[in-house]
Design an enzyme around this catalytic site. Structure first.
Site, PDB file in Angstrom:
ATOM      1  N   CYS A   1      13.520  -1.443  15.809  1.00 52.93           N
ATOM      2  CA  CYS A   1      13.555  -0.137  16.479  1.00 52.93           C
ATOM      3  C   CYS A   1      15.005   0.333  16.662  1.00 52.93           C
ATOM      4  CB  CYS A   1      12.862  -0.231  17.831  1.00 52.93           C
ATOM      5  SG  CYS A   1      12.971   1.304  18.775  1.00 52.93           S
TER       6      CYS A   1
ATOM      7  N   ALA B   1     -17.454  12.294  -3.727  1.00 53.62           N
ATOM      8  CA  ALA B   1     -16.989  13.437  -2.923  1.00 53.62           C
ATOM      9  C   ALA B   1     -16.297  14.494  -3.778  1.00 53.62           C
ATOM     10  CB  ALA B   1     -16.035  12.923  -1.843  1.00 53.62           C
TER      11      ALA B   1
ATOM     12  N   ARG C   1       0.834  -1.209   0.000  1.00 60.76           N
ATOM     13  CA  ARG C   1       0.000   0.000   0.000  1.00 60.76           C
ATOM     14  C   ARG C   1       0.868   1.259   0.000  1.00 60.76           C
ATOM     15  NH1 ARG C   1      -3.629  -1.024   4.876  1.00 60.76           N
ATOM     16  NH2 ARG C   1      -4.410   1.049   4.464  1.00 60.76           N
TER      17      ARG C   1
ATOM     18  N   THR D   1     -17.539   7.180   3.786  1.00 65.50           N
ATOM     19  CA  THR D   1     -17.317   6.084   4.734  1.00 65.50           C
ATOM     20  C   THR D   1     -18.520   5.152   4.759  1.00 65.50           C
ATOM     21  OG1 THR D   1     -16.906   5.469   7.042  1.00 65.50           O
ATOM     22  CG2 THR D   1     -18.037   7.579   6.694  1.00 65.50           C
TER      23      THR D   1
ATOM     24  N   HIS E   1      -7.313   6.569  12.829  1.00 60.37           N
ATOM     25  CA  HIS E   1      -6.756   5.226  12.628  1.00 60.37           C
ATOM     26  C   HIS E   1      -5.270   5.246  12.299  1.00 60.37           C
ATOM     27  CE1 HIS E   1     -11.135   3.758  11.702  1.00 60.37           C
ATOM     28  NE2 HIS E   1     -10.914   3.958  12.987  1.00 60.37           N
TER      29      HIS E   1
ATOM     30  N   ASN F   1     -21.982  10.254  -0.243  1.00 57.84           N
ATOM     31  CA  ASN F   1     -21.575   8.881  -0.570  1.00 57.84           C
ATOM     32  C   ASN F   1     -22.490   8.387  -1.688  1.00 57.84           C
ATOM     33  OD1 ASN F   1     -21.067   6.031  -0.496  1.00 57.84           O
ATOM     34  ND2 ASN F   1     -20.495   6.176   1.669  1.00 57.84           N
ATOM     35  N   PRO F   2     -21.937   7.836  -2.757  1.00 55.77           N
ATOM     36  CA  PRO F   2     -22.807   7.316  -3.825  1.00 55.77           C
ATOM     37  C   PRO F   2     -23.699   6.178  -3.339  1.00 55.77           C
ATOM     38  CG  PRO F   2     -20.511   7.416  -4.561  1.00 55.77           C
ATOM     39  CD  PRO F   2     -20.514   7.700  -3.089  1.00 55.77           C
TER      40      PRO F   2
ATOM     41  N   CYS G   1      15.488   0.439  20.788  1.00 56.95           N
ATOM     42  CA  CYS G   1      15.474  -0.714  21.706  1.00 56.95           C
ATOM     43  C   CYS G   1      15.586  -2.059  20.986  1.00 56.95           C
ATOM     44  CB  CYS G   1      14.221  -0.674  22.583  1.00 56.95           C
ATOM     45  SG  CYS G   1      12.729  -1.167  21.716  1.00 56.95           S
TER      46      CYS G   1
HETATM   47  C1  BJW Z   1     -17.257   7.105  -2.007  1.00 58.42           C
HETATM   48  C2  BJW Z   1     -16.601   7.256  -3.203  1.00 58.42           C
HETATM   49  C3  BJW Z   1     -16.476   8.571  -3.649  1.00 58.42           C
HETATM   50  C4  BJW Z   1     -16.572   5.181  -2.795  1.00 58.42           C
HETATM   51  N1  BJW Z   1     -16.989   9.572  -2.935  1.00 58.42           N
HETATM   52  N2  BJW Z   1     -17.764   8.112  -1.319  1.00 58.42           N
HETATM   53  C5  BJW Z   1     -19.287  -1.069  18.555  1.00 58.42           C
HETATM   54  C6  BJW Z   1     -20.117  -1.913  17.832  1.00 58.42           C
HETATM   55  C7  BJW Z   1     -19.585  -2.945  17.069  1.00 58.42           C
HETATM   56  C8  BJW Z   1     -18.215  -3.170  17.022  1.00 58.42           C
HETATM   57  C9  BJW Z   1     -17.392  -2.345  17.728  1.00 58.42           C
HETATM   58  C10 BJW Z   1     -17.920  -1.321  18.486  1.00 58.42           C
HETATM   59  N3  BJW Z   1     -16.873  -0.645  19.060  1.00 58.42           N
HETATM   60  C11 BJW Z   1     -15.712  -1.224  18.679  1.00 58.42           C
HETATM   61  C12 BJW Z   1     -15.997  -2.277  17.886  1.00 58.42           C
HETATM   62  C13 BJW Z   1     -15.008  -3.197  17.264  1.00 58.42           C
HETATM   63  C14 BJW Z   1     -14.393  -2.637  15.988  1.00 58.42           C
HETATM   64  C15 BJW Z   1     -15.502  -2.428  14.962  1.00 58.42           C
HETATM   65  O1  BJW Z   1     -15.924  -1.334  14.668  1.00 58.42           O
HETATM   66  N4  BJW Z   1     -15.952  -3.491  14.342  1.00 58.42           N
HETATM   67  C16 BJW Z   1     -17.020  -3.452  13.348  1.00 58.42           C
HETATM   68  C17 BJW Z   1     -16.426  -3.499  11.926  1.00 58.42           C
HETATM   69  C18 BJW Z   1     -17.942  -4.603  13.596  1.00 58.42           C
HETATM   70  N5  BJW Z   1     -13.665  -1.412  16.249  1.00 58.42           N
HETATM   71  C19 BJW Z   1     -12.419  -1.460  16.722  1.00 58.42           C
HETATM   72  O2  BJW Z   1     -11.855  -2.495  16.985  1.00 58.42           O
HETATM   73  C20 BJW Z   1     -11.703  -0.126  16.949  1.00 58.42           C
HETATM   74  N6  BJW Z   1     -11.130  -0.111  18.248  1.00 58.42           N
HETATM   75  C21 BJW Z   1     -11.878   0.061  19.352  1.00 58.42           C
HETATM   76  O3  BJW Z   1     -13.039   0.335  19.303  1.00 58.42           O
HETATM   77  O4  BJW Z   1     -11.163  -0.091  20.522  1.00 58.42           O
HETATM   78  C22 BJW Z   1     -11.915  -0.257  21.729  1.00 58.42           C
HETATM   79  C23 BJW Z   1     -12.510  -1.656  21.695  1.00 58.42           C
HETATM   80  C24 BJW Z   1     -11.718  -2.720  21.386  1.00 58.42           C
HETATM   81  C25 BJW Z   1     -12.269  -4.002  21.357  1.00 58.42           C
HETATM   82  C26 BJW Z   1     -13.630  -4.192  21.619  1.00 58.42           C
HETATM   83  C27 BJW Z   1     -14.420  -3.072  21.919  1.00 58.42           C
HETATM   84  C28 BJW Z   1     -13.849  -1.805  21.979  1.00 58.42           C
HETATM   85  C29 BJW Z   1     -10.546   0.031  15.983  1.00 58.42           C
HETATM   86  C30 BJW Z   1     -10.978   0.161  14.575  1.00 58.42           C
HETATM   87  C31 BJW Z   1      -9.749   0.246  13.666  1.00 58.42           C
HETATM   88  C32 BJW Z   1     -10.116   0.230  12.201  1.00 58.42           C
HETATM   89  N7  BJW Z   1      -8.953   0.094  11.411  1.00 58.42           N
HETATM   90  C33 BJW Z   1      -9.066   0.004   9.956  1.00 58.42           C
HETATM   91  C34 BJW Z   1      -7.761  -0.596   9.377  1.00 58.42           C
HETATM   92  C35 BJW Z   1      -6.605   0.376   9.501  1.00 58.42           C
HETATM   93  C36 BJW Z   1      -5.338  -0.342   9.285  1.00 58.42           C
HETATM   94  C37 BJW Z   1      -4.953  -0.427   7.829  1.00 58.42           C
HETATM   95  O5  BJW Z   1      -5.063   0.593   7.123  1.00 58.42           O
HETATM   96  O6  BJW Z   1      -4.551  -1.493   7.418  1.00 58.42           O
HETATM   97  O7  BJW Z   1      -9.358   1.295   9.420  1.00 58.42           O
HETATM   98  S1  BJW Z   1     -10.437  -0.981   9.410  1.00 58.42           S
HETATM   99  C38 BJW Z   1     -10.776  -0.015   7.973  1.00 58.42           C
HETATM  100  O8  BJW Z   1     -12.138   0.438   8.093  1.00 58.42           O
HETATM  101  C39 BJW Z   1      -9.862   1.214   8.058  1.00 58.42           C
HETATM  102  C40 BJW Z   1     -10.831   2.338   7.785  1.00 58.42           C
HETATM  103  O9  BJW Z   1     -10.355   3.553   8.323  1.00 58.42           O
HETATM  104  C41 BJW Z   1     -12.111   1.841   8.403  1.00 58.42           C
HETATM  105  C42 BJW Z   1     -13.358   2.487   7.859  1.00 58.42           C
HETATM  106  O10 BJW Z   1     -13.501   2.188   6.501  1.00 58.42           O
HETATM  107  P1  BJW Z   1     -14.095   3.289   5.533  1.00 58.42           P
HETATM  108  O11 BJW Z   1     -13.185   4.453   5.477  1.00 58.42           O
HETATM  109  O12 BJW Z   1     -15.492   3.551   5.870  1.00 58.42           O
HETATM  110  O13 BJW Z   1     -13.928   2.550   4.101  1.00 58.42           O
HETATM  111  P2  BJW Z   1     -14.920   1.478   3.413  1.00 58.42           P
HETATM  112  O14 BJW Z   1     -14.139   0.783   2.376  1.00 58.42           O
HETATM  113  O15 BJW Z   1     -15.597   0.650   4.413  1.00 58.42           O
HETATM  114  O16 BJW Z   1     -16.056   2.382   2.739  1.00 58.42           O
HETATM  115  C43 BJW Z   1     -15.788   3.271   1.678  1.00 58.42           C
HETATM  116  C44 BJW Z   1     -17.050   4.067   1.382  1.00 58.42           C
HETATM  117  O17 BJW Z   1     -16.735   5.054   0.416  1.00 58.42           O
HETATM  118  C45 BJW Z   1     -18.206   3.219   0.811  1.00 58.42           C
HETATM  119  O18 BJW Z   1     -19.399   3.506   1.546  1.00 58.42           O
HETATM  120  C46 BJW Z   1     -18.343   3.733  -0.623  1.00 58.42           C
HETATM  121  O19 BJW Z   1     -19.691   3.741  -1.094  1.00 58.42           O
HETATM  122  C47 BJW Z   1     -17.817   5.121  -0.508  1.00 58.42           C
HETATM  123  N8  BJW Z   1     -17.267   5.693  -1.723  1.00 58.42           N
HETATM  124  N9  BJW Z   1     -16.222   5.978  -3.647  1.00 58.42           N
HETATM  125  C48 BJW Z   1     -17.635   9.270  -1.763  1.00 58.42           C
HETATM  126  N10 BJW Z   1     -15.857   8.816  -4.834  1.00 58.42           N
HETATM  127 ZN    ZN Z   2      11.697   0.602  20.621  1.00 56.95          ZN
END
Ligand code: BJW
Ligand code: ZN
Length: 245
Positions: free
Chosen positions: A144, A228, A66, A185, A115, A210-211, A147
């Site tokens: 690192c 967007a 990436r 998102t 994130h 969002n489309p 360390c």
């Molecule tokens: C367009 C377009 C155009 C296309 N114009 N639009 C509460 C309820 C349920 C679950 C949980 C909860 N609280 C916490 C959780 C667990 C979990 C979670 O959310 N799980 C669900 C998926 C079920 N969350 C976590 O674990 C988070 N940590 C946390 O809460 O800690 C405390 C905790 C821990 C454990 C238990 C409970 C609490 C951390 C979340 C970290 C997310 N990380 C990622 C990966 C990053 C690393 C990497 O890059 O490799 O971040 S996941 C991935 O999804 C990435 C993104 O930032 C994130 C969101 O995705 P995004 O940006 O929405 O992208 P897409 O692909 O999903 O959507 C794209 C959109 O664009 C689409 O809708 C298209 O239509 C649109 N689009 N073209 C406008 N031109």
């Molecule tokens: Zn270190």
């Protein structure tokens, strides 16, 4: 667009919650969907601390692939429009889930990267952060310099806590803003998705750009089903027109 522009113009504080869709028009895949980063693979093998513990090499290779794509990518009209909005309103908070750094490259100032950032390496032991090299792959997993523990990508994986500072500031912005744009998102990842609900609950005018429909579409005041890179510049244009008029 005029109605949205009018709301933004009248707001003291505008908050934008951003996802991968905004960078799609810069040529960076989103996460979910048939053309997404995770297409054909499991997010839990690439974006969890368990996956990294089990197979750090695979997770690192995904990150490096990436990064190699990212170095050629530039902000698009959507990113630039957000910079323009920031300059047109008294207070502006950009809460982004994106790890690609394109908001900073465009010139946005008040950014919260929920994130993390893909171009940062972080030590798994002492948390030292370094800027990633941009010259391609590695022979062995980075170590690192302080360390000698293994470095990891500076992003937030599933099950990990977000930066307390970032999420607290984002939460405060969602509670206090008068208008929130939720852009590109899927609104399925928490706690980010909860910020839009929080803003709505506290009386902000909420607009989804969002489309596609998302689980939060039904609670929005307005949904703009456009990319967007088209919708945001049109909003800026309408804000500038209302300024002149
Ligand atoms: C367009 C377009 C155009 C296309 N114009 N639009 C509460 C309820 C349920 C679950 C949980 C909860 N609280 C916490 C959780 C667990 C979990 C979670 O959310 N799980 C669900 C998926 C079920 N969350 C976590 O674990 C988070 N940590 C946390 O809460 O800690 C405390 C905790 C821990 C454990 C238990 C409970 C609490 C951390 C979340 C970290 C997310 N990380 C990622 C990966 C990053 C690393 C990497 O890059 O490799 O971040 S996941 C991935 O999804 C990435 C993104 O930032 C994130 C969101 O995705 P995004 O940006 O929405 O992208 P897409 O692909 O999903 O959507 C794209 C959109 O664009 C689409 O809708 C298209 O239509 C649109 N689009 N073209 C406008 N031109
Ligand atoms: Zn270190």
């Amino acid at each position: 667009m005029v109605a949205v522009a009018d709301r933004l113009r009248r707001a003291q504080h505008v908050c934008c919650l951003i996802g991968a869709g905004i960078s799609a028009e810069s040529g960076i895949p989103t996460f979910r969907g048939p053309d997404g980063f995770w297409a054909g693979r499991s997010a839990f093998d690439l974006a969890t601390p368990e996956a990294f513990a089990r197979d750090p090499e695979t997770v690192w290779r995904f990150c490096l692939w990436r990064r190699s794509q990212l170095v050629t990518k530039r902000p698009n009209a959507g990113h630039h429009a957000l910079v323009a909005i920031e300059r047109l309103v008294p207070q502006f908070t950009l809460v982004t889930q994106n790890v690609d750094g394109l908001h900073r490259a465009a010139g946005s100032a008040n950014i919260l990267e929920l994130h993390g950032n893909l171009m940062v390496d972080r030590c798994t032991a002492c948390a030292l952060e370094t800027q990633a090299a941009t010259d391609g792959g590695f022979e062995t997993i980075p170590i690192c310099p302080e360390c000698r523990a293994m470095m990891r990508p500076g992003v937030v994986w599933f099950g990990e806590m977000l930066s307390l500072d970032a999420i607290q500031k984002a939460d405060a912005a969602a509670r206090s803003c008068q208008a929130m744009l939720v852009v590109g998102t899927s609104s399925v990842v928490h706690p980010a998705a909860g910020l839009a609900e929080m803003a709505r609950l506290h009386g902000a005018f909420t607009v989804e750009i969002n489309p596609e429909e998302t689980p939060l579409s039904r609670i929005m005041n307005m949904c703009i089903r456009m990319p967007a890179g088209e919708a945001l510049p049109a909003i800026v244009e309408a804000m500038n027109s209302s300024d002149r008029g």
